[in-house]
Design a protein around this motif. Structure first.
Motif, PDB file in Angstrom:
ATOM      1  N   GLU A  77       0.826  -1.211   0.000  1.00 29.55           N
ATOM      2  CA  GLU A  77       0.000   0.000   0.000  1.00 29.55           C
ATOM      3  C   GLU A  77       0.856   1.256   0.000  1.00 29.55           C
ATOM      4  O   GLU A  77       0.641   2.170  -0.809  1.00 29.55           O
ATOM      5  CB  GLU A  77      -0.920  -0.001   1.214  1.00 29.55           C
ATOM      6  CG  GLU A  77      -1.802   1.216   1.300  1.00 29.55           C
ATOM      7  CD  GLU A  77      -2.794   1.164   2.450  1.00 29.55           C
ATOM      8  OE1 GLU A  77      -3.210   2.247   2.907  1.00 29.55           O
ATOM      9  OE2 GLU A  77      -3.158   0.059   2.887  1.00 29.55           O
ATOM     10  N   ARG A  78       1.833   1.316   0.881  1.00 28.23           N
ATOM     11  CA  ARG A  78       2.679   2.515   0.968  1.00 28.23           C
ATOM     12  C   ARG A  78       3.482   2.729  -0.318  1.00 28.23           C
ATOM     13  O   ARG A  78       3.588   3.852  -0.810  1.00 28.23           O
ATOM     14  CB  ARG A  78       3.620   2.403   2.161  1.00 28.23           C
ATOM     15  CG  ARG A  78       2.909   2.522   3.486  1.00 28.23           C
ATOM     16  CD  ARG A  78       3.879   2.360   4.619  1.00 28.23           C
ATOM     17  NE  ARG A  78       3.216   2.466   5.905  1.00 28.23           N
ATOM     18  CZ  ARG A  78       3.857   2.484   7.067  1.00 28.23           C
ATOM     19  NH1 ARG A  78       5.163   2.378   7.108  1.00 28.23           N
ATOM     20  NH2 ARG A  78       3.174   2.582   8.181  1.00 28.23           N
ATOM     21  N   CYS A  80       2.838   1.556  -3.410  1.00 26.44           N
ATOM     22  CA  CYS A  80       1.960   1.872  -4.550  1.00 26.44           C
ATOM     23  C   CYS A  80       1.371   3.269  -4.435  1.00 26.44           C
ATOM     24  O   CYS A  80       1.235   3.968  -5.442  1.00 26.44           O
ATOM     25  CB  CYS A  80       0.864   0.816  -4.682  1.00 26.44           C
ATOM     26  SG  CYS A  80       1.495  -0.773  -5.258  1.00 26.44           S
ATOM     27  N   ARG A  81       1.037   3.688  -3.236  1.00 28.27           N
ATOM     28  CA  ARG A  81       0.507   5.043  -3.043  1.00 28.27           C
ATOM     29  C   ARG A  81       1.561   6.076  -3.447  1.00 28.27           C
ATOM     30  O   ARG A  81       1.247   7.090  -4.074  1.00 28.27           O
ATOM     31  CB  ARG A  81       0.093   5.263  -1.593  1.00 28.27           C
ATOM     32  CG  ARG A  81      -0.489   6.664  -1.364  1.00 28.27           C
ATOM     33  CD  ARG A  81      -0.917   6.916   0.059  1.00 28.27           C
ATOM     34  NE  ARG A  81      -2.078   6.109   0.376  1.00 28.27           N
ATOM     35  CZ  ARG A  81      -2.169   5.295   1.435  1.00 28.27           C
ATOM     36  NH1 ARG A  81      -1.150   5.186   2.263  1.00 28.27           N
ATOM     37  NH2 ARG A  81      -3.244   4.602   1.666  1.00 28.27           N
ATOM     38  N   ARG A  82       2.812   5.805  -3.110  1.00 26.86           N
ATOM     39  CA  ARG A  82       3.903   6.720  -3.441  1.00 26.86           C
ATOM     40  C   ARG A  82       4.188   6.745  -4.947  1.00 26.86           C
ATOM     41  O   ARG A  82       4.491   7.790  -5.510  1.00 26.86           O
ATOM     42  CB  ARG A  82       5.160   6.306  -2.670  1.00 26.86           C
ATOM     43  CG  ARG A  82       6.333   7.218  -2.864  1.00 26.86           C
ATOM     44  CD  ARG A  82       7.453   7.035  -1.850  1.00 26.86           C
ATOM     45  NE  ARG A  82       7.548   5.745  -1.216  1.00 26.86           N
ATOM     46  CZ  ARG A  82       8.411   4.787  -1.570  1.00 26.86           C
ATOM     47  NH1 ARG A  82       9.223   4.969  -2.585  1.00 26.86           N
ATOM     48  NH2 ARG A  82       8.466   3.647  -0.908  1.00 26.86           N
ATOM     49  N   PRO A  85      -0.415   7.835  -8.260  1.00 36.23           N
ATOM     50  CA  PRO A  85      -1.475   8.631  -7.618  1.00 36.23           C
ATOM     51  C   PRO A  85      -2.870   8.032  -7.788  1.00 36.23           C
ATOM     52  O   PRO A  85      -3.794   8.426  -7.081  1.00 36.23           O
ATOM     53  CB  PRO A  85      -1.376   9.995  -8.298  1.00 36.23           C
ATOM     54  CG  PRO A  85      -0.563   9.784  -9.520  1.00 36.23           C
ATOM     55  CD  PRO A  85       0.271   8.555  -9.321  1.00 36.23           C
ATOM     56  N   PHE A  87      -3.586   4.979  -7.067  1.00 35.90           N
ATOM     57  CA  PHE A  87      -3.741   3.860  -6.130  1.00 35.90           C
ATOM     58  C   PHE A  87      -5.017   4.050  -5.314  1.00 35.90           C
ATOM     59  O   PHE A  87      -5.314   5.148  -4.860  1.00 35.90           O
ATOM     60  CB  PHE A  87      -2.533   3.772  -5.199  1.00 35.90           C
ATOM     61  CG  PHE A  87      -2.718   2.790  -4.090  1.00 35.90           C
ATOM     62  CD1 PHE A  87      -2.561   1.441  -4.322  1.00 35.90           C
ATOM     63  CD2 PHE A  87      -3.094   3.211  -2.826  1.00 35.90           C
ATOM     64  CE1 PHE A  87      -2.764   0.515  -3.309  1.00 35.90           C
ATOM     65  CE2 PHE A  87      -3.292   2.305  -1.804  1.00 35.90           C
ATOM     66  CZ  PHE A  87      -3.132   0.952  -2.050  1.00 35.90           C
ATOM     67  N   ARG A  88      -5.782   2.962  -5.118  1.00 34.37           N
ATOM     68  CA  ARG A  88      -7.039   3.009  -4.358  1.00 34.37           C
ATOM     69  C   ARG A  88      -6.949   2.292  -3.020  1.00 34.37           C
ATOM     70  O   ARG A  88      -7.348   2.806  -1.990  1.00 34.37           O
ATOM     71  CB  ARG A  88      -8.160   2.341  -5.164  1.00 34.37           C
ATOM     72  CG  ARG A  88      -8.546   3.062  -6.411  1.00 34.37           C
ATOM     73  CD  ARG A  88      -9.668   2.356  -7.140  1.00 34.37           C
ATOM     74  NE  ARG A  88     -10.848   2.284  -6.287  1.00 34.37           N
ATOM     75  CZ  ARG A  88     -11.749   1.315  -6.343  1.00 34.37           C
ATOM     76  NH1 ARG A  88     -11.625   0.319  -7.179  1.00 34.37           N
ATOM     77  NH2 ARG A  88     -12.792   1.332  -5.554  1.00 34.37           N
ATOM     78  N   ARG A  89      -6.499   1.025  -3.070  1.00 34.76           N
ATOM     79  CA  ARG A  89      -6.542   0.182  -1.873  1.00 34.76           C
ATOM     80  C   ARG A  89      -5.755  -1.087  -2.131  1.00 34.76           C
ATOM     81  O   ARG A  89      -5.281  -1.326  -3.227  1.00 34.76           O
ATOM     82  CB  ARG A  89      -7.973  -0.154  -1.498  1.00 34.76           C
ATOM     83  CG  ARG A  89      -8.713  -0.969  -2.558  1.00 34.76           C
ATOM     84  CD  ARG A  89     -10.122  -1.427  -2.168  1.00 34.76           C
ATOM     85  NE  ARG A  89     -10.075  -2.320  -1.038  1.00 34.76           N
ATOM     86  CZ  ARG A  89     -10.595  -2.034   0.168  1.00 34.76           C
ATOM     87  NH1 ARG A  89     -11.213  -0.908   0.379  1.00 34.76           N
ATOM     88  NH2 ARG A  89     -10.508  -2.888   1.144  1.00 34.76           N
ATOM     89  N   PRO A 108      -2.805  -4.784  -5.112  1.00 30.63           N
ATOM     90  CA  PRO A 108      -3.120  -3.352  -5.133  1.00 30.63           C
ATOM     91  C   PRO A 108      -4.209  -3.097  -6.174  1.00 30.63           C
ATOM     92  O   PRO A 108      -4.285  -3.795  -7.190  1.00 30.63           O
ATOM     93  CB  PRO A 108      -1.796  -2.706  -5.549  1.00 30.63           C
ATOM     94  CG  PRO A 108      -1.063  -3.757  -6.300  1.00 30.63           C
ATOM     95  CD  PRO A 108      -1.524  -5.083  -5.740  1.00 30.63           C
ATOM     96  N   PHE A 110      -6.388   0.064  -8.399  1.00 28.21           N
ATOM     97  CA  PHE A 110      -6.134   1.401  -8.924  1.00 28.21           C
ATOM     98  C   PHE A 110      -7.376   1.983  -9.606  1.00 28.21           C
ATOM     99  O   PHE A 110      -8.204   1.245 -10.138  1.00 28.21           O
ATOM    100  CB  PHE A 110      -4.990   1.342  -9.949  1.00 28.21           C
ATOM    101  CG  PHE A 110      -3.706   0.805  -9.378  1.00 28.21           C
ATOM    102  CD1 PHE A 110      -2.790   1.645  -8.778  1.00 28.21           C
ATOM    103  CD2 PHE A 110      -3.419  -0.556  -9.436  1.00 28.21           C
ATOM    104  CE1 PHE A 110      -1.604   1.151  -8.245  1.00 28.21           C
ATOM    105  CE2 PHE A 110      -2.239  -1.062  -8.914  1.00 28.21           C
ATOM    106  CZ  PHE A 110      -1.336  -0.210  -8.318  1.00 28.21           C
TER     107      PHE A 110
END
Length: 159
Positions: A77-78, A80-82, A85, A87-89, A108, A110
């Motif tokens: 999660e961390r 993919c979020r980085r 943008p 990224f959902r969950r 992940p 998106f």
């Protein structure tokens, strides 16, 4: 990357010969998936060969496996979020319907996914996504591998 490790993913990980392994965790191995149509897809492999189900493990080892699944999920999660943008969950699954060894999937999800599958289980993606060479793990995923591995290291040092 040769394919012989695919026939015994856990044994290869124990021997240090599974090229998908990102880190050794308490109960097993965090590995990046060898298919990446959802970038960051990872798998937690139990470190006890021949264990097929979570219930096959003693309670302490079950809890350790679930804790490692949580750690890998947070790391994906961390990272993919980085990196994306959109990224959902993260979706976490222990299924065991195909491979005869205990493992957990970390998917992940998106915003850019096709509308017909974005809210559905990953397993409803068209079959060609699983075998299309465009999505095969390769050097183009090195930054993603490094990001997930770094997050695993950070999470291991604070928890």
């Amino acid at each position: 990357m040769t394919d012989d490790w695919r026939t015994d993913r856990i044994g290869a990980a124990l021997r240090g010969a599974n090229p998908t392994v990102l880190r050794r965790l308490e109960s097993g191995f965090a590995a990046i998936g060898d298919v990446q149509f959802l970038p960051g897809y990872s798998v937690l492999l139990v470190d006890t060969p021949h264990v097929q189900r979570l219930s096959d493990l003693p309670k302490s080892k079950r809890l350790s496996f679930l804790s490692d699944m949580d750690r890998l999920g947070k790391a994906v999660e961390r990272a993919c979020r980085r990196l994306d943008p959109a990224f959902r969950r993260v979706n976490l699954e222990i299924l065991g319907n195909t491979d005869p060894f205990l493992h957990a999937h970390v998917w992940p999800r998106f915003d850019w996914e096709p509308a017909e599958v974005v809210g559905a289980p990953v397993w409803l993606y068209p079959r060609d996504r699983w075998s299309d060479t465009r999505f095969r793990l390769g050097p183009q995923h090195d930054a993603l591998r490094e990001a997930i591995g770094s997050e695993l290291d950070l999470l291991g040092s604070v928890e």
